[in-house]
Design a protein around this motif. Structure first.
Motif, PDB file in Angstrom:
ATOM      1  N   ILE A  29      11.857 -20.901  50.843  1.00  0.00           N
ATOM      2  CA  ILE A  29      11.040 -20.457  49.712  1.00  0.00           C
ATOM      3  C   ILE A  29      11.881 -19.640  48.744  1.00  0.00           C
ATOM      4  O   ILE A  29      12.644 -18.764  49.160  1.00  0.00           O
ATOM      5  N   CYS A  30      11.716 -19.928  47.464  1.00  0.00           N
ATOM      6  CA  CYS A  30      12.356 -19.163  46.392  1.00  0.00           C
ATOM      7  C   CYS A  30      11.270 -18.718  45.416  1.00  0.00           C
ATOM      8  O   CYS A  30      10.483 -19.541  44.950  1.00  0.00           O
ATOM      9  N   HIS A  31      11.212 -17.437  45.132  1.00  0.00           N
ATOM     10  CA  HIS A  31      10.314 -16.939  44.091  1.00  0.00           C
ATOM     11  C   HIS A  31      11.019 -17.172  42.758  1.00  0.00           C
ATOM     12  O   HIS A  31      12.124 -16.666  42.549  1.00  0.00           O
ATOM     13  N   LEU A  32      10.392 -17.943  41.877  1.00  0.00           N
ATOM     14  CA  LEU A  32      10.994 -18.274  40.586  1.00  0.00           C
ATOM     15  C   LEU A  32      10.159 -17.713  39.436  1.00  0.00           C
ATOM     16  O   LEU A  32       8.931 -17.791  39.469  1.00  0.00           O
ATOM     17  N   GLU A  33      10.840 -17.152  38.470  1.00  0.00           N
ATOM     18  CA  GLU A  33      10.207 -16.800  37.199  1.00  0.00           C
ATOM     19  C   GLU A  33      10.729 -17.807  36.189  1.00  0.00           C
ATOM     20  O   GLU A  33      11.943 -17.943  36.005  1.00  0.00           O
ATOM     21  N   LEU A  34       9.800 -18.527  35.566  1.00  0.00           N
ATOM     22  CA  LEU A  34      10.155 -19.627  34.671  1.00  0.00           C
ATOM     23  C   LEU A  34       9.545 -19.420  33.291  1.00  0.00           C
ATOM     24  O   LEU A  34       8.583 -18.685  33.134  1.00  0.00           O
ATOM     25  N   ARG A  35      10.117 -20.106  32.297  1.00  0.00           N
ATOM     26  CA  ARG A  35       9.518 -20.181  30.968  1.00  0.00           C
ATOM     27  C   ARG A  35       9.344 -21.659  30.662  1.00  0.00           C
ATOM     28  O   ARG A  35      10.295 -22.439  30.718  1.00  0.00           O
ATOM     29  N   VAL A  36       8.108 -22.060  30.360  1.00  0.00           N
ATOM     30  CA  VAL A  36       7.800 -23.461  30.073  1.00  0.00           C
ATOM     31  C   VAL A  36       8.468 -23.851  28.759  1.00  0.00           C
ATOM     32  O   VAL A  36       8.293 -23.179  27.741  1.00  0.00           O
ATOM     33  N   THR A  37       9.240 -24.928  28.787  1.00  0.00           N
ATOM     34  CA  THR A  37       9.919 -25.409  27.578  1.00  0.00           C
ATOM     35  C   THR A  37       9.243 -26.643  26.997  1.00  0.00           C
ATOM     36  O   THR A  37       9.396 -26.923  25.814  1.00  0.00           O
ATOM     37  N   GLU A  38       8.496 -27.367  27.854  1.00  0.00           N
ATOM     38  CA  GLU A  38       7.862 -28.587  27.358  1.00  0.00           C
ATOM     39  C   GLU A  38       6.799 -29.053  28.352  1.00  0.00           C
ATOM     40  O   GLU A  38       6.942 -28.858  29.561  1.00  0.00           O
ATOM     41  N   VAL A  39       5.752 -29.665  27.832  1.00  0.00           N
ATOM     42  CA  VAL A  39       4.770 -30.358  28.662  1.00  0.00           C
ATOM     43  C   VAL A  39       5.055 -31.843  28.491  1.00  0.00           C
ATOM     44  O   VAL A  39       4.841 -32.403  27.426  1.00  0.00           O
ATOM     45  N   GLN A  46       3.850 -33.614  33.549  1.00  0.00           N
ATOM     46  CA  GLN A  46       4.651 -32.644  34.282  1.00  0.00           C
ATOM     47  C   GLN A  46       5.022 -31.508  33.335  1.00  0.00           C
ATOM     48  O   GLN A  46       4.910 -31.652  32.114  1.00  0.00           O
ATOM     49  N   LEU A  47       5.486 -30.408  33.910  1.00  0.00           N
ATOM     50  CA  LEU A  47       6.021 -29.317  33.106  1.00  0.00           C
ATOM     51  C   LEU A  47       7.527 -29.322  33.193  1.00  0.00           C
ATOM     52  O   LEU A  47       8.091 -29.661  34.232  1.00  0.00           O
ATOM     53  N   GLN A  48       8.160 -28.943  32.114  1.00  0.00           N
ATOM     54  CA  GLN A  48       9.597 -28.716  32.126  1.00  0.00           C
ATOM     55  C   GLN A  48       9.764 -27.223  31.838  1.00  0.00           C
ATOM     56  O   GLN A  48       9.123 -26.693  30.920  1.00  0.00           O
ATOM     57  N   GLU A  65      19.749 -21.999  40.025  1.00  0.00           N
ATOM     58  CA  GLU A  65      20.418 -20.922  39.285  1.00  0.00           C
ATOM     59  C   GLU A  65      19.672 -20.601  37.996  1.00  0.00           C
ATOM     60  O   GLU A  65      18.981 -21.450  37.430  1.00  0.00           O
ATOM     61  N   THR A  66      19.848 -19.360  37.533  1.00  0.00           N
ATOM     62  CA  THR A  66      19.281 -18.936  36.255  1.00  0.00           C
ATOM     63  C   THR A  66      19.785 -19.877  35.165  1.00  0.00           C
ATOM     64  O   THR A  66      20.959 -20.222  35.131  1.00  0.00           O
ATOM     65  N   GLY A  67      18.879 -20.310  34.296  1.00  0.00           N
ATOM     66  CA  GLY A  67      19.235 -21.232  33.222  1.00  0.00           C
ATOM     67  C   GLY A  67      18.972 -22.688  33.546  1.00  0.00           C
ATOM     68  O   GLY A  67      18.924 -23.523  32.645  1.00  0.00           O
ATOM     69  N   THR A  68      18.805 -23.011  34.820  1.00  0.00           N
ATOM     70  CA  THR A  68      18.530 -24.391  35.228  1.00  0.00           C
ATOM     71  C   THR A  68      17.180 -24.840  34.679  1.00  0.00           C
ATOM     72  O   THR A  68      16.244 -24.062  34.610  1.00  0.00           O
ATOM     73  N   ARG A  69      17.103 -26.100  34.267  1.00  0.00           N
ATOM     74  CA  ARG A  69      15.831 -26.672  33.808  1.00  0.00           C
ATOM     75  C   ARG A  69      15.236 -27.502  34.942  1.00  0.00           C
ATOM     76  O   ARG A  69      15.922 -28.328  35.536  1.00  0.00           O
ATOM     77  N   LEU A  70      13.963 -27.259  35.202  1.00  0.00           N
ATOM     78  CA  LEU A  70      13.241 -27.979  36.245  1.00  0.00           C
ATOM     79  C   LEU A  70      12.117 -28.787  35.616  1.00  0.00           C
ATOM     80  O   LEU A  70      11.498 -28.351  34.649  1.00  0.00           O
ATOM     81  N   THR A  71      11.840 -29.950  36.173  1.00  0.00           N
ATOM     82  CA  THR A  71      10.685 -30.738  35.789  1.00  0.00           C
ATOM     83  C   THR A  71       9.846 -30.893  37.047  1.00  0.00           C
ATOM     84  O   THR A  71      10.345 -31.336  38.086  1.00  0.00           O
ATOM     85  N   PHE A  72       8.563 -30.491  36.965  1.00  0.00           N
ATOM     86  CA  PHE A  72       7.726 -30.472  38.156  1.00  0.00           C
ATOM     87  C   PHE A  72       6.256 -30.578  37.798  1.00  0.00           C
ATOM     88  O   PHE A  72       5.856 -30.368  36.658  1.00  0.00           O
ATOM     89  N   GLY A  90       1.161 -23.229  28.853  1.00  0.00           N
ATOM     90  CA  GLY A  90       1.616 -23.986  27.693  1.00  0.00           C
ATOM     91  C   GLY A  90       3.079 -23.710  27.375  1.00  0.00           C
ATOM     92  O   GLY A  90       3.721 -22.841  27.977  1.00  0.00           O
ATOM     93  N   LYS A  91       3.589 -24.443  26.409  1.00  0.00           N
ATOM     94  CA  LYS A  91       4.976 -24.303  25.972  1.00  0.00           C
ATOM     95  C   LYS A  91       5.239 -22.854  25.546  1.00  0.00           C
ATOM     96  O   LYS A  91       4.450 -22.248  24.832  1.00  0.00           O
ATOM     97  N   GLY A  92       6.359 -22.296  26.045  1.00  0.00           N
ATOM     98  CA  GLY A  92       6.758 -20.938  25.718  1.00  0.00           C
ATOM     99  C   GLY A  92       6.198 -19.871  26.649  1.00  0.00           C
ATOM    100  O   GLY A  92       6.629 -18.727  26.611  1.00  0.00           O
ATOM    101  N   GLN A  93       5.241 -20.235  27.490  1.00  0.00           N
ATOM    102  CA  GLN A  93       4.626 -19.252  28.380  1.00  0.00           C
ATOM    103  C   GLN A  93       5.454 -19.045  29.649  1.00  0.00           C
ATOM    104  O   GLN A  93       6.058 -19.989  30.162  1.00  0.00           O
ATOM    105  N   PRO A  94       5.443 -17.806  30.163  1.00  0.00           N
ATOM    106  CA  PRO A  94       6.101 -17.555  31.447  1.00  0.00           C
ATOM    107  C   PRO A  94       5.183 -17.973  32.595  1.00  0.00           C
ATOM    108  O   PRO A  94       3.959 -18.001  32.446  1.00  0.00           O
TER     109      PRO A  94
END
Length: 125
Positions: A29-39, A46-48, A65-72, A90-94
């Motif tokens: 398990i990894c706790h991730l803080e993300l910022r949505v860049t695209e729906v 999916q979210l990117q 790693e920090t800066g990595t883009r995920l699609t899920f 939505g886009k731009g939201q944490p």
């Protein structure tokens, strides 16, 4: 009496070797803080998102790693179903996600191969 004790001991020994406990793999398990860049809408919704911060829950967890883009596809906190689309950030939201993965061997078409099962439960914004 001695013959019965010896027979019991042999039976116990045989059963202990047959009943070797199986060890299941452990979810990492990894706790991730993300910022949505695209729906993403195609080929399926999916979210990117970009990783802002990653914290492993164990010494063996390998977090993105920090800066990595995920699609899920975001999931419910119990990771049993997909989060309803109206609750997606939505886009731009944490968003906070407890990324879970399990490495193992998959048996698809009769050929075993290494694979990773992934879950992205949303735990907050």
């Amino acid at each position: 009496m001695k013959k019965q004790t010896t027979l019991s001991a042999l039976l116990a020994l045989a059963l202990s070797t047959v009943c070797i406990p199986a060890h299941a793999a452990t979810w990492q398990i990894c706790h991730l803080e993300l910022r949505v860049t695209e729906v993403v809408k195609q080929p399926y919704p999916q979210l990117q998102a970009q990783v802002l911060k990653a914290s492993p829950q164990s010494a063996t967890a390998k977090c993105p790693e920090t800066g990595t883009r995920l699609t899920f596809t975001p999931e419910t906190p119990d990771y049993q179903s997909t989060l309803p689309r109206k609750r997606w950030p939505g886009k731009g939201q944490p968003v906070r996600v407890d990324y879970r993965y399990l490495d193992g061997i998959c048996k698809g078409d009769g050929n075993s191969h290494p694979c990773r099962i992934k879950h992205y439960p949303v735990v907050g914004r």
